[in-house]
Design a protein around this motif. Structure first.
Motif, PDB file in Angstrom:
ATOM      1  N   LEU A  53      53.150  38.116  52.868  1.00 39.14           N
ATOM      2  CA  LEU A  53      52.627  36.756  52.741  1.00 39.14           C
ATOM      3  C   LEU A  53      52.150  36.464  51.320  1.00 39.14           C
ATOM      4  O   LEU A  53      52.212  35.315  50.866  1.00 39.14           O
ATOM      5  N   HIS A  54      51.698  37.475  50.602  1.00 40.70           N
ATOM      6  CA  HIS A  54      51.379  37.282  49.184  1.00 40.70           C
ATOM      7  C   HIS A  54      52.611  36.767  48.457  1.00 40.70           C
ATOM      8  O   HIS A  54      52.549  35.784  47.702  1.00 40.70           O
ATOM      9  N   ASP A  55      53.741  37.451  48.666  1.00 40.83           N
ATOM     10  CA  ASP A  55      54.974  37.052  47.993  1.00 40.83           C
ATOM     11  C   ASP A  55      55.449  35.678  48.451  1.00 40.83           C
ATOM     12  O   ASP A  55      55.931  34.880  47.646  1.00 40.83           O
ATOM     13  N   ASP A  56      55.296  35.391  49.740  1.00 44.53           N
ATOM     14  CA  ASP A  56      55.652  34.062  50.243  1.00 44.53           C
ATOM     15  C   ASP A  56      54.792  32.988  49.584  1.00 44.53           C
ATOM     16  O   ASP A  56      55.301  31.943  49.165  1.00 44.53           O
ATOM     17  N   LEU A  57      53.497  33.241  49.488  1.00 41.10           N
ATOM     18  CA  LEU A  57      52.591  32.275  48.859  1.00 41.10           C
ATOM     19  C   LEU A  57      52.947  32.072  47.391  1.00 41.10           C
ATOM     20  O   LEU A  57      52.967  30.943  46.901  1.00 41.10           O
ATOM     21  N   LEU A  58      53.264  33.143  46.688  1.00 46.29           N
ATOM     22  CA  LEU A  58      53.661  33.010  45.284  1.00 46.29           C
ATOM     23  C   LEU A  58      54.940  32.200  45.147  1.00 46.29           C
ATOM     24  O   LEU A  58      55.084  31.405  44.208  1.00 46.29           O
ATOM     25  N   THR A  72      38.771  35.550  48.605  1.00 43.38           N
ATOM     26  CA  THR A  72      39.061  36.842  49.205  1.00 43.38           C
ATOM     27  C   THR A  72      37.981  37.848  48.823  1.00 43.38           C
ATOM     28  O   THR A  72      37.336  37.702  47.790  1.00 43.38           O
ATOM     29  N   HIS A  73      37.812  38.856  49.660  1.00 38.54           N
ATOM     30  CA  HIS A  73      36.960  39.988  49.334  1.00 38.54           C
ATOM     31  C   HIS A  73      37.803  41.167  48.864  1.00 38.54           C
ATOM     32  O   HIS A  73      37.277  42.232  48.582  1.00 38.54           O
ATOM     33  N   ASN A  74      39.105  40.987  48.813  1.00 40.70           N
ATOM     34  CA  ASN A  74      40.041  42.045  48.459  1.00 40.70           C
ATOM     35  C   ASN A  74      40.386  41.941  46.972  1.00 40.70           C
ATOM     36  O   ASN A  74      41.094  41.026  46.552  1.00 40.70           O
ATOM     37  N   ILE A  75      39.884  42.869  46.181  1.00 39.20           N
ATOM     38  CA  ILE A  75      40.053  42.807  44.726  1.00 39.20           C
ATOM     39  C   ILE A  75      41.519  42.890  44.340  1.00 39.20           C
ATOM     40  O   ILE A  75      41.985  42.109  43.493  1.00 39.20           O
ATOM     41  N   SER A  76      42.278  43.798  44.924  1.00 42.98           N
ATOM     42  CA  SER A  76      43.687  43.922  44.545  1.00 42.98           C
ATOM     43  C   SER A  76      44.466  42.653  44.903  1.00 42.98           C
ATOM     44  O   SER A  76      45.359  42.240  44.160  1.00 42.98           O
ATOM     45  N   GLU A  77      44.133  42.025  46.009  1.00 45.41           N
ATOM     46  CA  GLU A  77      44.750  40.765  46.399  1.00 45.41           C
ATOM     47  C   GLU A  77      44.469  39.689  45.351  1.00 45.41           C
ATOM     48  O   GLU A  77      45.362  38.936  44.956  1.00 45.41           O
ATOM     49  N   SER A  78      43.233  39.635  44.893  1.00 44.15           N
ATOM     50  CA  SER A  78      42.880  38.620  43.892  1.00 44.15           C
ATOM     51  C   SER A  78      43.647  38.824  42.593  1.00 44.15           C
ATOM     52  O   SER A  78      44.098  37.870  41.972  1.00 44.15           O
ATOM     53  N   VAL A  79      43.826  40.067  42.185  1.00 43.68           N
ATOM     54  CA  VAL A  79      44.557  40.348  40.945  1.00 43.68           C
ATOM     55  C   VAL A  79      46.026  40.000  41.110  1.00 43.68           C
ATOM     56  O   VAL A  79      46.625  39.378  40.226  1.00 43.68           O
ATOM     57  N   TYR A  80      46.616  40.367  42.224  1.00 42.60           N
ATOM     58  CA  TYR A  80      48.043  40.133  42.432  1.00 42.60           C
ATOM     59  C   TYR A  80      48.384  38.646  42.472  1.00 42.60           C
ATOM     60  O   TYR A  80      49.393  38.210  41.922  1.00 42.60           O
ATOM     61  N   LEU A  81      47.543  37.850  43.098  1.00 43.55           N
ATOM     62  CA  LEU A  81      47.853  36.442  43.312  1.00 43.55           C
ATOM     63  C   LEU A  81      47.402  35.512  42.190  1.00 43.55           C
ATOM     64  O   LEU A  81      47.935  34.413  42.058  1.00 43.55           O
ATOM     65  N   SER A  82      46.469  35.939  41.365  1.00 42.39           N
ATOM     66  CA  SER A  82      45.737  34.990  40.530  1.00 42.39           C
ATOM     67  C   SER A  82      46.114  34.989  39.064  1.00 42.39           C
ATOM     68  O   SER A  82      46.595  35.972  38.518  1.00 42.39           O
ATOM     69  N   ASP A  83      45.817  33.853  38.454  1.00 43.03           N
ATOM     70  CA  ASP A  83      45.821  33.738  36.998  1.00 43.03           C
ATOM     71  C   ASP A  83      44.398  33.840  36.471  1.00 43.03           C
ATOM     72  O   ASP A  83      44.175  34.137  35.308  1.00 43.03           O
ATOM     73  N   LYS A  84      43.448  33.568  37.358  1.00 38.72           N
ATOM     74  CA  LYS A  84      42.030  33.623  36.989  1.00 38.72           C
ATOM     75  C   LYS A  84      41.256  34.085  38.215  1.00 38.72           C
ATOM     76  O   LYS A  84      41.476  33.585  39.313  1.00 38.72           O
TER      77      LYS A  84
END
Length: 131
Positions: A53-58, A72-84
């Motif tokens: 779903l990360h890839d789908d959202l991107l 999110t409380h998931n740090i790796s999720e925030s890094v993967y999805l975000s620009d900021k």
């Protein structure tokens, strides 16, 4: 857009958790919003479904170029999805750090194995723990 064409005539209870999240995203996108607000949408999913779903959202973001505010409380999720990434302090909730994520786009699973990716995770963890 969310990959559920073959399930158009199914009832919600007949869909998996990941499919139900896709339906929620589709419902939010149906009104063509300028901003998509997502509050921990993938937290109840298993890791593999969450990463899909990360890839789908991107992909949806790439196609629509809308602003997405993703909590999110998931740090790796925030890094993967975000620009900021905005790091909030616990009790009381205040902004304690803002970090620009300068990882290549389009993002792909292999980026999760890079030193840069882990450096961002470590920096965010440090910012949070240093609060």
């Amino acid at each position: 857009m969310v990959g559920l064409k073959d399930f158009a005539h199914r009832y919600p209870y007949e869909l998996s958790g990941g499919m139900q999240q896709r339906v929620s995203i589709a419902r939010a996108l149906a009104v063509n919003p300028g901003i998509l607000l997502m509050d921990e949408p993938f937290s109840a999913l298993d890791e593999f479904t969450r990463e899909k779903l990360h890839d789908d959202l991107l992909g949806i973001w790439k196609e629509n170029k809308m602003t997405v505010v993703f909590v999110t409380h998931n740090i790796s999720e925030s890094v993967y999805l975000s620009d900021k990434v905005v790091v909030m302090s616990p009790h009381p909730g205040r902004v304690s750090a803002v970090l620009d994520i300068d990882l290549n786009r389009p993002r792909c699973a292999q980026i999760r194995e890079t030193e840069e990716y882990y450096d961002y995770i470590a920096e965010i963890r440090s910012d949070f723990e240093g609060v």
